[in-house]
Design a protein around this motif. Structure first.
Motif, short mmCIF file in Angstrom:
data_model
loop_
_atom_site.label_atom_id
_atom_site.label_comp_id
_atom_site.label_asym_id
_atom_site.label_seq_id
_atom_site.Cartn_x
_atom_site.Cartn_y
_atom_site.Cartn_z
N GLY A 1 0.82 -1.20 0.00
CA GLY A 1 0.00 0.00 0.00
C GLY A 1 0.85 1.25 0.00
O GLY A 1 2.05 1.21 -0.27
N THR A 2 0.23 2.37 0.33
CA THR A 2 0.92 3.66 0.36
C THR A 2 1.05 4.13 1.80
O THR A 2 0.07 4.18 2.54
CB THR A 2 0.15 4.71 -0.46
N LYS A 3 2.27 4.43 2.20
CA LYS A 3 2.55 4.92 3.55
C LYS A 3 2.98 6.38 3.45
O LYS A 3 3.27 6.90 2.37
CB LYS A 3 3.65 4.10 4.22
N VAL A 4 3.06 7.03 4.61
CA VAL A 4 3.48 8.43 4.67
C VAL A 4 4.62 8.56 5.66
O VAL A 4 4.50 8.17 6.83
CB VAL A 4 2.32 9.35 5.09
N LEU A 5 5.74 9.06 5.17
CA LEU A 5 6.88 9.39 6.04
C LEU A 5 6.78 10.87 6.39
O LEU A 5 6.66 11.72 5.49
CB LEU A 5 8.19 9.09 5.32
N MET A 6 6.78 11.19 7.68
CA MET A 6 6.58 12.57 8.13
C MET A 6 7.78 13.04 8.93
O MET A 6 8.35 12.29 9.73
CB MET A 6 5.32 12.67 9.00
N ALA A 7 8.18 14.29 8.70
CA ALA A 7 9.28 14.90 9.44
C ALA A 7 8.83 16.24 9.99
O ALA A 7 8.05 16.97 9.35
CB ALA A 7 10.49 15.09 8.54
N THR A 8 9.30 16.58 11.19
CA THR A 8 9.01 17.88 11.79
C THR A 8 10.31 18.53 12.24
O THR A 8 11.26 17.83 12.65
CB THR A 8 8.07 17.74 13.00
N PHE A 9 10.35 19.85 12.14
CA PHE A 9 11.51 20.61 12.62
C PHE A 9 11.03 21.67 13.59
O PHE A 9 10.06 22.39 13.31
CB PHE A 9 12.25 21.28 11.45
N SER A 10 11.70 21.77 14.73
CA SER A 10 11.37 22.80 15.71
C SER A 10 12.66 23.37 16.29
O SER A 10 13.75 22.78 16.14
CB SER A 10 10.51 22.21 16.84
N HIS A 11 12.54 24.52 16.94
CA HIS A 11 13.71 25.15 17.57
C HIS A 11 13.24 25.96 18.76
O HIS A 11 12.06 26.31 18.88
CB HIS A 11 14.47 26.03 16.57
N SER A 12 14.14 26.26 19.66
CA SER A 12 13.78 26.91 20.91
C SER A 12 13.57 28.41 20.78
O SER A 12 13.01 29.03 21.69
CB SER A 12 14.85 26.63 21.98
N ASN A 13 14.01 29.03 19.68
CA ASN A 13 13.77 30.46 19.50
C ASN A 13 12.27 30.77 19.51
O ASN A 13 11.83 31.72 20.15
CB ASN A 13 14.37 30.95 18.18
N SER A 14 11.51 29.98 18.79
CA SER A 14 10.05 30.10 18.76
C SER A 14 9.47 28.70 18.84
O SER A 14 9.20 28.07 17.81
CB SER A 14 9.59 30.80 17.47
N PRO A 15 9.29 28.16 20.05
CA PRO A 15 8.86 26.76 20.20
C PRO A 15 7.54 26.44 19.53
O PRO A 15 7.29 25.29 19.17
CB PRO A 15 8.76 26.61 21.73
N SER A 16 6.68 27.44 19.36
CA SER A 16 5.37 27.15 18.78
C SER A 16 5.42 27.01 17.26
O SER A 16 4.48 26.52 16.64
CB SER A 16 4.38 28.26 19.15
N VAL A 17 6.50 27.46 16.63
CA VAL A 17 6.61 27.39 15.18
C VAL A 17 7.26 26.05 14.81
O VAL A 17 8.41 25.79 15.14
CB VAL A 17 7.44 28.56 14.62
N VAL A 18 6.50 25.21 14.15
CA VAL A 18 6.97 23.88 13.75
C VAL A 18 6.84 23.75 12.25
O VAL A 18 5.78 24.02 11.68
CB VAL A 18 6.18 22.77 14.46
N CYS A 19 7.91 23.33 11.59
CA CYS A 19 7.88 23.06 10.15
C CYS A 19 7.63 21.56 9.94
O CYS A 19 8.16 20.74 10.69
CB CYS A 19 9.19 23.47 9.49
N ARG A 20 6.85 21.22 8.93
CA ARG A 20 6.53 19.83 8.65
C ARG A 20 6.80 19.48 7.20
O ARG A 20 6.64 20.31 6.31
CB ARG A 20 5.06 19.53 9.00
N GLY A 21 7.19 18.24 7.00
CA GLY A 21 7.38 17.73 5.65
C GLY A 21 6.81 16.34 5.55
O GLY A 21 6.79 15.59 6.53
N PHE A 22 6.31 15.98 4.37
CA PHE A 22 5.68 14.68 4.16
C PHE A 22 6.19 14.08 2.86
O PHE A 22 6.49 14.80 1.91
CB PHE A 22 4.16 14.81 4.09
N GLN A 23 6.25 12.77 2.83
CA GLN A 23 6.62 12.06 1.61
C GLN A 23 5.84 10.76 1.55
O GLN A 23 5.89 9.95 2.47
CB GLN A 23 8.13 11.76 1.58
#
Length: 726
Positions: free
Chosen positions: A697-719
């Motif tokens: 089937g089809t799966k999803v690999l997910m990645a997130t990036f965060s940093h302490s300068n602005s903890p609420s801002v999270v970047c996400r990527g999917f494949q």
């Protein structure tokens, strides 16, 4: 026997789909074993991969089992075979006939085709009625003669709806659509705003181990089943009933449902809704916790899980996003929004507008309503309003929405308001309304779903609504009493509005529009442009008030984090473009990764007190995370493969406490992380992971990036990752 015990007992007696049973007594003909012919049946019934432990077939279509007897011969002239199917306390017997055709079109039948009979074995073709209940059936064999009867518990099988069969009420003729809306375990969700649509993949996961069993258990623990098991089984022939039951069971508000919703506050005691990327993990957690609600879901999570369950049960389904979706709390098809004279949006209405809302469409005939309402039906599991005493919405025919037939049952009025309500925007000063306009176009600005065989959105808007005649109301400038109401979750859409001076002779006034330049990205400046056009014959002195507020996609805006105001002089017939910039330093401390910005401008004529409002909402894009799969996006099942994940700091400043996290249901066990204390501008943080899929089937690999300068801002990527068995 309850569902869990039934499944456990069956698994104990199954080995490679062959059930072994000892003979009984001293009679000369005894059953040796039964072969459920899983490989052949699942290909024929389009159920490959749904279960490794039990046969899964579709109603109204024959499936084959092979009976092997002992060395003593079975003589059909002196002994007859009778099969019996049981669902709960209900059962039906079917004598085995020698025939190449279904011998009982209205009921269950069992036939031995001419040429299939062997002296020691028999290939029996079993066929259920088209109107059969969905569920797990027990199968028994009785060998009967004039002098004796021997009975065997043969095993169990699962029966699903059959959208490939013309007589089934979920029949869908197009093969490509069946591949998309039944067999595909991968989807795209559309979020953000209609001006800045963001996409994220979702793994429906119907081929993951245990998902089928979880979907069947959902039916078994429903209030309808506990209240009256036989009635529930009888009514499971109808996809209208099934969708209604499952819709209520996806949320936990009234029952042992799957998901608990949460839209604000902390998510430390569960999973933040944005961190889910597939349905399988949610269903597994629900089952393993003995039907305790999984924390937490929001509309796209509720809808995606519902879509998984309905596809598993054989009902064609798709996830649909409505941008600028109205929540009409009082049922008057009007959504009231309040603004201050400074352009700040106020939380004073029971109604609300969500930047986007996600529900499911299920395909079925509607004999209960009439054939004009056949086709796609809205089923919305997000707990917003009760319907017949429970948190469930639908199945509401899309055709009824298009026809504006609000008397059609199953929440048609509420769904119609979601896509086509009118907005009344009011400007308030000292508890009185000093400006008013009606907007008939902004709600349901765009309605879309994933296209067949493509990740691009398919625009469904014209399936729901026809073009309205514009009803641009003039502003009233005499103070009017304001009806105060409780806080809600309002939202404003981009609009272009005109305000006319209220005099005995109406004269030309002002036109104001508000636009965002480019695509706003976290860490960059946000450029705004207010355009003011003076249609009057005289010069004017204006005051411009501009305000920006942060909000969730379905929540009330917070206090303004940025304001500006200035005096503007405009000549007759002149159009002024007023440029404004919001710096990153002015929004980073308050803006979270999934928030939306509401910007509104109020232009006031200093002399006439005329006020004109324009508003805009937009989401802010995050920098990209790159995910690269070794050898491409297609991998082989049960073979190791490497994935390279990295994030480049495109900000103009150093990021402290950088964390890159990678996860993927059906690909990785748990989460894997890379950490850097300092990430300089232009530098990279990366993580190499080894993935292996245990199911196709089809799966999803997910990645997130965060940093302490602005903890609420999270970047996400999917494949997305396609898993093959080759």
């Amino acid at each position: 026997m309850d569902y869990k015990q039934q499944t456990m007992d069956y698994k104990q007696h199954t080995q490679q789909n062959i059930c072994v049973f000892p003979g009984t007594g001293n009679d000369h003909c005894r059953l040796k074993y039964v072969n459920f012919e899983v490989a052949e049946n699942t290909i024929s019934h389009e159920t490959q991969g749904l279960s490794k432990d039990i046969l899964v077939v579709r109603r109204g279509k024959p499936f084959k089992i092979t009976l092997m007897f002992t060395s003593d011969l079975w003589d059909p002239r002196t002994e007859r075979l009778v099969l019996e199917v049981c669902l709960g306390n209900m059962s039906e017997k079917m004598p085995v006939q020698f025939s190449d055709k279904c011998s009982n079109p209205g009921g269950w039948s069992a036939n031995i085709y001419h040429g299939d009979m062997h002296l020691q074995s028999g290939a029996i073709h079993i066929c259920s009625p088209v109107l059969s209940a969905v569920g797990m059936y027990d199968l028994f064999l009785h060998i009967e003669s004039s002098y004796h009867r021997r009975s065997y518990a043969v095993g169990s099988f699962v029966l699903l709806c059959n959208p490939w069969l013309k007589d089934d009420s979920v029949y869908m003729p197009q093969t490509s659509k069946l591949e998309e809306y039944i067999k595909s375990d991968y989807g795209q969700l559309y979020m953000g705003s209609h001006l800045n649509i963001s996409m994220r993949p979702w793994s429906f996961g119907q081929y993951e181990p245990g998902v089928l069993e979880a979907c069947l258990q959902l039916l078994q623990v429903s209030p309808q089943h506990h209240s009256d098991k036989n009635s529930d089984y009888i009514r499971r022939v109808d996809p209208v009933y099934i969708s209604k039951v499952i819709c209520a069971m996806v949320n936990c508000n009234d029952d042992l449902g799957i998901l608990k919703g949460k839209w604000q506050g902390t998510y430390k005691d569960g999973v933040k809704p944005t961190e889910w990327s597939g349905s399988a993990d949610i269903l597994h957690q629900w089952v393993s916790s003995k039907c305790r609600p999984v924390r937490y879901g929001q509309c796209w999570v509720f809808a995606s899980v519902l879509c998984t369950v309905m596809r598993v049960l054989g009902v064609p389904s798709r996830v649909v996003t409505v941008f600028n979706a109205a929540h009409d709390g009082n049922g008057n098809l009007k959504i009231e929004e309040y603004y201050s004279t400074k352009g700040e949006k106020l939380s004073l209405s029971k109604d609300s507008i969500w930047n986007f809302h996600v529900w499911v469409e299920c395909w079925m005939r509607r004999p209960d309503l009439g054939e004009e309402f056949d086709g796609w039906q809205v089923v919305d599991p997000t707990p917003q309003e009760k319907s017949a005493g429970i948190y469930s919405c639908g199945p509401c025919p899309v055709a009824a929405i298009l026809q504006r037939d609000l008397g059609t049952p199953y929440d048609t009025g509420f769904v119609y308001a979601s896509v086509d309500a009118d907005i009344i925007r009011l400007i308030v000063r000292n508890g009185q309304v000093v400006g008013r306009m009606e907007d008939t176009k902004s709600v349901g600005q765009m309605i879309c779903t994933k296209s067949v065989n493509s990740d691009k959105p398919e625009n469904l808007t014209e399936s729901y609504k026809r073009e309205k005649i514009p009803m641009m109301g003039s502003f009233a400038y005499e103070p009017m009493p304001m009806m105060m109401s409780s806080a809600c979750e309002p939202n404003a859409m981009r609009m272009r509005c005109k305000a006319l001076e209220v005099k005995e002779e109406m004269s030309a006034g002002l036109e104001v529009s508000l636009s965002i330049n480019g695509e706003p990205t976290v860490g960059e400046e946000i450029a705004l442009c207010v355009t003011v056009t003076n249609y009057s014959s005289g010069s004017r002195v204006l005051m411009e008030h501009l305000s920006a507020q942060v909000k969730g996609y379905n929540s009330s805006p917070q206090e303004s984090f940025w304001k500006t105001h200035k005096e503007v002089h405009i000549k007759p017939g002149q159009a002024l473009m007023l440029q404004h910039t919001i710096l990153p330093s002015q929004y980073e401390s308050v803006l979270a990764g999934d928030d939306i910005v509401n910007v509104a401008v109020v232009i006031k004529d200093v002399r006439t007190k005329e006020r004109v409002l324009a508003a805009q909402e937009f989401s802010i894009s995050s920098p990209k995370i790159t995910i690269e799969i070794e050898g491409g996006d297609s991998v082989h099942m049960k073979k190791d493969c490497t994935a390279q994940v990295f994030f480049i700091n495109t900000f103009k400043k150093t990021l402290n406490g950088a964390v890159l996290t990678v996860e993927g249901s059906g690909l990785l066990q748990g989460k894997q992380e890379a950490r850097l204390a300092v990430l300089q501008p232009g530098d990279k943080i990366e993580k190499k992971v080894s993935i292996m899929a245990n199911s196709p089937g089809t799966k999803v690999l997910m990645a997130t990036f965060s940093h302490s300068n602005s903890p609420s801002v999270v970047c996400r990527g999917f494949q997305k990752v396609s898993v093959t068995t080759d």
